[in-house]
Every structure is written in C-alpha cells, then in structure tokens.
Design an enzyme around this catalytic site. Structure first.
Site, short mmCIF file in Angstrom:
data_model
loop_
_atom_site.label_atom_id
_atom_site.label_comp_id
_atom_site.label_asym_id
_atom_site.label_seq_id
_atom_site.Cartn_x
_atom_site.Cartn_y
_atom_site.Cartn_z
CD GLU A 2 -2.89 -0.75 2.52
OE1 GLU A 2 -3.86 -1.51 2.64
OE2 GLU A 2 -2.55 0.09 3.37
N GLY A 21 -35.39 36.71 -0.94
CA GLY A 21 -35.49 37.28 -2.28
C GLY A 21 -36.57 36.59 -3.08
CG MET A 22 -37.07 37.84 -7.19
SD MET A 22 -37.46 39.01 -8.51
CE MET A 22 -38.45 37.97 -9.59
N GLY A 23 -38.42 34.50 -6.20
CA GLY A 23 -38.13 33.22 -6.79
C GLY A 23 -37.20 33.34 -7.99
N GLY A 24 -36.34 32.33 -8.17
CA GLY A 24 -35.45 32.32 -9.32
C GLY A 24 -34.20 33.16 -9.16
N GLY A 72 -31.66 32.60 -7.07
CA GLY A 72 -30.46 31.84 -6.74
C GLY A 72 -30.21 31.70 -5.26
CE LYS A 73 -35.39 32.69 -2.20
NZ LYS A 73 -35.79 32.84 -3.59
CB THR A 74 -31.82 26.92 -3.60
OG1 THR A 74 -33.15 27.17 -3.16
CG2 THR A 74 -31.45 25.48 -3.31
#
Length: 1092
Positions: free
Chosen positions: A95, A225-228, A230-232
């Site tokens: 090894e 923030g609003m949807g779409g 990029g928060k996730t």
C-alpha cells in the site's frame, strides 16, 4: 440545487475531480483497527469526509490488487498510521509503495501519523522496523527489489511532517487531523462551483458580513429574495464551503409546502439523522421532535440550512429557539417571505437580500447556457443583449432562456424573442407564481394593479391611488415587499421586477385570452381602443381598470356608448381622445379619473360619482366642473392644471374632505367661490400662474393647509385675512404677485418654514412681515428698493440699539430673530452695498447675492461660520472677495467681470469648489492654469491631512480656458479605460478630468436662465462595475470634450507588465506641471479619489 448531507456533497465533489474517495486509510489492523483507527474513521465519517477503510470495503481474503490499489489511486488524501508493527505487514508496505507512486502521478497528499513510535526510528528503520525488514528480506529474497522499494517508500513517508501521538491525547490529535483535512478539502471543493457565475463575491459577502463564523454565539440569519434569484444555490455553496467546520450539519431542501404532523416530523427526523449520523430515530409527534432536537443538539456546534421556508410552523418545529443548539452554531433560512425571518427574531442585519446579477454576470451566465462558451458569434450579440434586458438579472430566466436557445438558428432566436414579448416562458412564470399563489385575495388584486398600471411609479402616488380602491393598503404593500414581489429600487420609487410584472399581466390575460372586454385590467393602447371603439352592446362587467399610458400620438374618436357597459370600472386613466357624441355615462364605481385633455366643458354635472376620490384633468376644456352643490364626500384631490378655459371654481360645500386643489396656469380663472375658504381638510392649494385672478378671497380659514402657492398671479394685489388657526401652513409662495403688503393677521402663520416673496410688489418691511420664527428659507429675489419700515411690534436687540441710516442694514438686523433661517436669497435686488451687519446672521448656510451691484463684500462675512455655499454670479461690479468662512464648499461667481482677486485660503482650511466663468480680469491677473493647479494641490493636501475616510471625494473648478492643460495625459478623448497596478489599487489615488465647453449658440450668455442649478456638466466613472458621478452646476452648455456620457473605466492588472509598461500606466506626477496654458473658453478640472 440542494444536498441531503455533507457526505453526499463531498462525495459528489470528489467525483467531479475523478476521485472516488476523500481519504484512504492505511494502517496495521492488529495494532489500531479497534482503537485509534476506528475513532479516526468515525470522526471522518461524522464530518462527511468520504473515507476508504479496507476492512469495510474489501472482503476477507481478497488479494491486495487490483481493488485496493485502485482505491489508493482514486483518493485525494492518504492517512498512513505508522504503528509499531506497521512494517511487519507486506500488505501495508505494498500500500505504502503505491501511495508514494501516487504522490508523483496523481498528486495524492499524504498525512503520516506516528502511533506511539519515534519518528527517527521509522525514518531510519530501527527497532521493530529493522526487525521487520530483516524478515522481509529473508522471505522475499527472490524479489529483493520489492523490499528495497518498500524501504524507500517508508523512509520517504516518514520524512513527511505529520502527527506524533507520544504524550498526546488521541481525541485532540484526531480533532486536529480532521480540521486539517477540512481546511484542505474546503479549498479544493470551493472551486467545484466555479461555473456558478457571480457566486464567489456573494459567498464571500455572506461569510464575512453575515455568518460571523469566529464568534461563539448561536446565530440565525436569512437569505431572502424573489423566486429564481439563486437563494438555494447560494445556500448550497455556503454549505459546501463551511459545513466541515461544525460538529454536525444538515441541509434540508425544498421545505416549502411541508406542513402538518407527518411531514414536519419527517423533516425533524432528517435533521437529526444528518447531524447525529443515526438512521433509526423515533419521533412520536412534532412537540416530541422539538424536545429531542433541543436535548440532542444543545451542546453541539451545528450548521443547519432550511431551504425555501414558507410557513412559520416549519421554523418552530425545526429551529425553534437559539438555546436548542450549542455555542457557535449557525442556522441559515432561505425564503421568499421576509416577515417569516422577522417573526423568528432574525435581526435586520442578519437578513441578506439576494442580489440580481449585474450586466456582465448576466451576459456570462447566458453565454454559458446559450453557447457553452464565454462569448457568442457576432450575429448573436445584439439579440443576446435583448435577452439580458428582458431577464433583468434573474438567474433562473437566464438559465432557462439560454438553454432553450442553445443550438438554434438566428431566425429562431428572433422568433423566440418576439414570442417572449407576447407570452413569457412558462417554466419561468411557474416558479414566480408560487409567491403569487400564497397571497390573500386583496393582496393579489393589489399585486395585479401594480403589475398592470403602476410599476416604477412613485410609491406615494401609487399608494394614494390604491387608497381610493382599498381601505388602508399599507399592510398589503408591506406584505408584497416582504415576499419580494415589489421593492424600492430608488428612494420613493416602487419597483417590480420586469418578469414579475409579466407574470401579473399574464394572469390577467389568462382570464380571457381572446375577449379583451372580459379582462379585469386593460393597459395596452391597442387593447384599450379596441374595447372603447368596438364593444357597443357587449357587457364589460369585468373591466375594473383602464390605464392608457403613454397617451396616443394622435387623437382617437371613441364610441361613448361603450362606457355605459362598464358598470364596475374603478380606475380610468386616458388621454387625447375625442367624444363626438358627448358623454352620457361614467361608472358610479369610479374612484380615480385621470383624463388628460378632457374634451368637454363639464364632467360632474350629469354623473353620480359619489365614490370618486381623485379627479385629474390637466389641459382640459372644462369651463366649470359642476353647478350648485355636488355631494362628493370622498373626493380628496382635484387637479385641473393648464385648463385654460376654466373661469370659476365650483361650490365646494359638498366636498368637505378635499385635500389637494391644483389649478396651476388656469389663465382665465377669475372667480373663486367663497366656500373654498372653509375647506377644513385642505392641505395644498396651488393657483400658480392664474394670471387673471385679481382677488383670492376676503378671508380664509384653512386650518389644515400646509402649502399655499400663488406664484405668478400677477394681478393679485391683496392677500386674504387669516381667520382662526392656520399654524400648519409651512410653505407660502407669493413670488411674482402684485401684493404690496401683508395683513397683520399673517402673524397667525406660526408654522411657516418657507416664504418666497421674490419678484413681488412688496418694498417695505416691518417685523410683522415675518410671522414665524421657524422660517428656514426666505427669498427677496428681484425685490428692488428694499427698505425697512419700523413697527410698534419691533423687538429691541443689542445690535439694533445704535442708529443706522442704512435701511438694508436694518432689514438684515431684523432677521436676527429668525434663528432657524438657513437660506437667504437677496439676488437681483439692485443692492449697491452689503452691510457689515450681514455677519450677524451666523446661522445661515446658503446666501444668494447674484445680480447685484456692490463692489465688495464686508469682512464680516467670515463670521458666517455655518455658510456652505455663496452665490455671486453676475455681480458685475464685484472686484475682490474677502476671506471666506472655513466651512464653505462652493462659491459661484460666473459673470463677475470685474473680479480681480480671490482670497488666500489658510493652509489648514478646505478650498471650496469654484465656478468662475467669464471672470476675465481674474484670469488676466492670476492665470487660469497656475491658479487652478494651486487650488487643486491645496485641496488634496487638506483632504490627506484630514485623513478623509469617505468612499470618494471630489473637487471642481470652472473657469476660462480653451485647451486642456499639458499635464493631463489623455487629450481629446470621451472615454478612457485605465489599467492600474495591484499596488496602486491598494492606495487611495486621485484622478483629474478636464473638459472644454462652449455655450450653445441657441442660448447666448445674456439669455441664460437665472437658476444656476438648471444645467450641469457631469462626468461618470465606472470603477469595478460600480458607477460614480460628479456634477458641476451651471446653465445650459454644449460640451466639446464630454459629449454625452463620458466613462472612465478602471480595471486592475497584476504582474503581467514589465516595469516600463507599468510606469506608463501610473497617473502623471502633478509636480511636473509648469503652470502654462492659454486662456479662452471654459474648462473644468476635477480630481477624483477612488477607493479601489
């Protein structure tokens, strides 16, 4: 994007680099398998570090090749536990030889651990290691070369710095090893997200400004923030970046919509399983789960991310209180609803608002999706910009549209862009509509009103209109802001993202895709005129709002019978239409009417509009609104500005709640109904420019009135008597009137803050002229022949006890009691001297003496310690300036043709900005180049001495000249792209911009406007993507150098230039300037400090 736990995250990251394992463990089983190695393996596993251990991955009896050797080759790190009998195992030595080989071939990083052995014994192969090799040489004498390789491999690994367990606590050593691995893996895996455009600065901002990793508290923070947006993605990258710094971590994705006992209990189990690395966790109900989370995690330093939370119950069940978690824990919540964060006591400073991509980032992301490279072919550049403008920085839209357009022809692109304008991409709207669906009915209606009618309008204007429809819509608008459906992009301006606006309008279109008259709201001119022209006999009961904005270019003829079918119309904004058949009906539901150029002589006489709140009819043909008393108790605003045919005002007795009456430039208005004087709730009365008005009212009792504007009522000779309390009146404009004196009753105007008497007929003043000690702004402009008229109300001041033959001096001294006065305008008053008493007004900040005939200013002006600006333009007899107050920052002396010298400014004082157009003698005496450069040097030295910590500061001078000074390095350009060395970017540096300009031939100097703030020369700077500007005010000009917007872009370069090249990039040394340069037209030098 989301992950379930750290292990899967790191495993997937390893795979992206061609590595199957983060760590390969090499150890002697009989020495350490059930103690140290087992504890180390458990610690690595708990941290989510994907580790290969032979007894777990290989069956007993399996030969070492090829599976184990393949595992070494596919690992990023190798931990070699060099125990007492390690070298006695040929398996371990094989090894080890492979590990050493991979150091060279795959970049394997080796971390040796000396398990209760002396490092020198291992390196020099003494004691048990010597004994082991004696046996190997005997056993493998036919393959002695392999033994030599083993010896070399052991010596090489033993020479690597590692950990020594002698006299150490094993648990601390294990903690240190895991920490080192975290540090190395973190730096490696951070680049996994390199293709996520714009992610790096946002992650750094979050970690440095919001997470406060170094603090030992429990910290809740939100990404909102609003949807779409990029928060996730942002949360996932942060998780991957920092999760190994915690004792346990969990990323729970897609929390939205999960409510009720079973789903919340399931989330609680996932949270505990991720952190505790246990699979069989028993939770009976939500409350039980809350207790278990608190009990099991209250002493653990954990990282928890809850993604897309939409209900407060989710937060209560999973991360209820700070004391549920151990010191140093971090809880991150992503949501579209800011109020959930506030409700959960997340501080405002801990809420990060997800940012749209800037233009460069948006282009980069779109190109990657649409072309799979950093730039498009030439034919697609303009079309790409259209997409960028449409997406308005929304990452979701850029990804969806880029992926959709990938590989399509130019014609397909053009077709797709045209289709977007009619019908947005469904995949984008579906994500955005999630937020809309979560609204209550009234909130939905307000959202649709803003989307269809009011986007990018002033918030107060929108709120006033919405109040005509809804009872106190403030809370509804707050909720829309909290859910990121509307924002304030500029102070006071209501802003809805373009794609959210498209969503709202699409929702309205879906109600009736084909029949326009069955939609609730109409906003497109072609749709509005189609309905108003061709819908006779068609029920239009669903139409609630019509907003025609902008107005049509040509006058349109309407079928008036259409209005009779709109029984539920509440909002009507229309313009430039002709009604050949008159108008016989308007909906009784109307709350708001804005009809520009209304074509009839009256409107309210024959209609029952008892719900009407606002009536806006500028430029109308109305002669009289209504006859007799009309009951309009809800009406709050009437605006008939520029209605030239209006002769008289109506009887206001039926309009008790009127707040705003605007009759600007109704030039034929001559009769005012006496009921106007009794409007108890009137806040604003604007009758400026009513040139036919000779008399207002004998008396007024407008107890709520705040603003009264009678400017330009040139025939108005008498101001009405004040009856009762009018203490709310703060602004009174009597400029341009024929009023010669004010009644004694103006003393009741105790709340007056601004009084404008410029150009009025008043010439004599008594103390009663100044009814309020709260006056802040006072204008006597164009009041020639000012004199002071003593009054029996005169209050004695020490400075006034001596006699003075100077009426202006007496006037100035009479202002001493106005301790709130900050702005005094004495321009164009034909003043031949300025009294020494001026220095007594030490509290004023702005002094306008333009257009007067004095030769000098009194030395006492230096006593005006609060003075910020001094305006002296067109004082043609002014020869010199005395020493000025130290705090002054702007002096305007354009057109002072006799001015010969400027004051010497002490070294410790700040040099004010100057405007010196057409100061011919000054240039002849001092020379514009040397004079400017001296001022510039003085200013910069002062700022450096003061250690100014502003982000940037600026200084400007406008004077005569026709050429750019020689020491300006870039001559005759409108845009400069400067590259600065990294060393310079770490310093505070300055830039000088010079512009030559001439006055437009259409605006000769003698016809320039008197308002110096009307025009300005502006230079725009772009530094690292952010815009800065500096403006210098003066009348209208045509620029030679700065035609249109002039941008200076500053971009850093590293060490890719040789020394000579770098020298050419650095700004010129100002010490080289010789002061030479011809005079002529105007020029402006502007140094700019950039904190890069």
């Amino acid at each position: 994007m989301g992950t379930e736990n750290a292990s899967s995250s790191l495993s997937s990251s390893s795979s992206m680099y061609g590595w199957t394992y983060d760590v390969f463990l090499s150890f002697r089983g009989s020495d350490t398998r059930k103690n140290f190695t087992d504890h180390l393996y458990a610690a690595l596993k708990q941290k989510g570090i994907f580790t290969f251990r032979d007894d777990e991955k290989l069956k007993r009896g399996t030969f070492i090749t090829p599976e184990l050797l393949k595992a070494i080759q596919e690992s990023r790190f190798a931990i070699v536990i060099l125990s007492k009998d390690y070298a006695s195992s040929s398996w371990c030595l094989i090894e080890l030889t492979k590990i050493v080989e991979c150091i060279k071939n795959t970049g394997l990083i080796v971390l040796p651990i000396f398990h209760y052995v002396d490092t020198s014994d291992v390196r020099n192969q003494r004691k048990t290691f010597a004994d082991a090799f004696v046996k190997h040489e005997e056993r493998f004498k036919d393959n002695i070369e392999d033994v030599y390789k083993w010896r070399d491999a052991l010596a090489q690994v033993a020479g690597i710095a590692g950990w020594d367990l002698l006299d150490k606590h094993e648990s601390r050593v294990i903690e240190e090893i895991v920490g080192k691995l975290f540090s190395k893996l973190n730096s490696i895996y951070s680049s996994v997200h390199k293709d996520l455009v714009g992610i790096k600065p946002r992650v750094e901002k979050m970690i440095n400004s919001y997470l406060h990793i170094g603090l030992n508290d429990v910290h809740f923070m939100g990404i909102w923030g609003m949807g779409g947006m990029g928060k996730t993605t942002l949360a996932q990258v942060i998780y991957d970046r920092i999760n190994l710094q915690f004792e346990g971590s969990s990323f729970i994705a897609s929390v939205r919509g999960k409510s009720g006992d079973s789903l919340l209990v399931s989330l609680q189990k996932q949270l505990l399983s991720d952190i505790l690395i246990e699979s069989n966790i028993d939770i009976r109900d939500i409350q039980w789960g809350m207790n278990v989370i608190k009990k099991r995690l209250c002493r653990k330093r954990v990282l928890i991310i809850l993604d897309d939370v939409d209900q407060y119950a989710q937060l209560e069940a999973l991360v209820g209180e700070q004391d549920w978690f151990g010191q140093g824990s971090r809880i991150i919540i992503t949501t579209r609803n800011k109020h959930l964060l506030i409700q959960h006591k997340v501080p405002e400073a801990g809420i990060y608002k997800a940012e749209e991509l800037n233009n460069n980032e948006a282009l980069q992301l779109f190109y990657l999706k649409a072309f799979k490279r950093d730039s498009p072919s030439k034919d697609y550049v303009e079309l790409s910009q259209e997409i960028i403008y449409y997406a308005n920085g929304l990452p979701l839209a850029l990804k969806v549209l880029g992926s959709f357009l990938f590989g399509r022809s130019l014609e397909a692109w053009k077709s797709a862009i045209g289709r977007l304008k009619e019908s947005p991409e469904r995949e984008i709207l579906d994500v955005l509509q999630i937020s809309f669906d979560g609204l209550k009915e009234r909130e939905k209606n307000i959202f649709l009103d803003i989307a269809c009618f009011f986007n990018k309008q002033h918030e107060d204007y929108v709120a006033n209109i919405l109040r005509t429809l809804y009872d106190n819509p403030t809370i509804d608008m707050d909720i829309l802001k909290e859910k990121s459906l509307i924002t304030n992009s500029w102070p006071g301006e209501l802003d809805m993202h373009d794609l959210l606006q498209e969503l709202g309008r699409e929702i309205v279109r879906r109600d009736s895709p084909e029949e326009l008259g069955q939609r609730s709201r109409l906003w497109l001119s072609e749709d509005i005129f189609h309905v108003l022209k061709y819908s006779e006999g068609t029920p239009l009961l669903k139409v609630k709002g019509i907003f025609l904005d902008p107005p049509p270019e040509k006058e349109e003829h309407l079928n008036v019978k259409t209005f009779s079918n709109m029984k539920n119309l509440r909002l009507l904004k229309i313009s430039n239409v002709h009604l050949p058949q008159g108008l016989n009906y308007l909906s009784g539901e109307l709350r708001f009417i804005h009809w520009n150029r209304f074509p009839l002589e009256s409107i309210l006489t024959s209609f029952e509009l008892d719900k009407l709140v606002e009536l806006n009819m500028p430029c109308s043909l109305i002669k009289q609104l209504w006859k007799g008393i009309k009951s309009l108790e809800r009406l709050k605003l009437i605006d008939l500005r520029d209605s030239w045919n209006l002769i008289e005002t109506p009887d206001f007795n039926g309009v008790p709640n009127l707040e705003h009456l605007i009759l600007q430039r109704c030039t034929r208005l001559s009769k005012i109904h006496t009921s106007l004087g009794d409007l108890k709730r009137l806040l604003q009365l604007d009758m400026s420019g009513c040139k036919s008005l000779e008399s207002l009212l004998p008396k007024i009792s407008l107890e709520s009135l705040e603003v009264l504007i009678l400017s330009g009522c040139s025939r108005l000779k008498k101001f009405p008597e004040i009856v009762g309390n009018m203490s709310h009146l703060s602004q009174l404009y009597l400029d341009g009137t024929a009023i010669k004196e004010l009644p004694l009753s103006v003393e009741h105007l105790t709340g007056l803050v601004k009084l404008d008497l410029s150009g009025s007929a008043i010439r004599e003043w008594s103390f009663s002229t100044f009814p309020s000690k709260n006056i802040e702004i006072l204008s006597f402009s164009r009041c020639e022949g000012l004199s002071y008229k003593p009054s029996n109300k005169l209050i004695s001041f020490p400075l006034m006890r001596r006699a003075s033959p100077d009426p202006l001096g007496m006037l100035v001294r009479s202002l001493l009691d106005l301790r709130s006065l900050i702005d005094l305008d004495l321009s164009y008053c034909n003043l031949r001297t300025i009294p020494d008493d001026l220095g007594c007004l030490s509290f004023i900040k702005g002094l306008n003496l333009r257009g007067n005939n004095f030769v000098s200013l009194p030395d006492s002006i230096i006593q005006l310690s609060d003075l910020i600006y001094l305006l002296l333009g067109n004082c043609t007899g002014l020869r010199s300036l005395p020493e000025l107050p130290s705090n002054i920052n702007f002096v305007q002396a354009d057109g002072c043709i006799s001015l010969e010298t400027l004051p010497l400014i002490p070294e410790h004082s700040c040099m004010p900005g100057l405007s010196l157009l057409n100061c011919f003698k000054l240039v002849d005496n001092q020379g514009y180049g040397e004079m400017f450069f001296t001022m510039l040097r003085h200013y910069i030295q002062f700022q450096m001495q003061m250690q100014c910590d502003e982000e940037f500061w600026s200084y400007s001078v406008v004077t005569l000249g026709s050429e750019i000074p020689k020491w300006i390095s870039h001559q005759g350009v409108t845009s400069v792209n400067l590259q600065l060395s990294s060393a310079l970017l770490n310093e505070r540096i300055g830039f000088v911009v010079c512009a030559v300009f001439v006055f437009s031939e259409h605006h000769p100097v003698d016809q320039l406007p008197t308002d110096i703030w009307e025009r300005s020369l502006t230079c725009y700077f772009k530094v690292k993507g952010s815009f800065y500007l500096i403006s210098h005010p003066y009348p209208r000009i045509t620029t030679k150098l700065l035609a249109g917007r002039s941008n200076i872009r500053i971009t850093p370069y590293e060490d890719d230039f040789d020394d000579s090249a770098k020298d050419t990039k650095i700004k010129p040394n100002l010490d080289d300037y010789d002061g030479a340069g011809p005079s002529g037209e105007g020029w402006s030098g502007i140094p700019w400090d950039v904190d890069s």
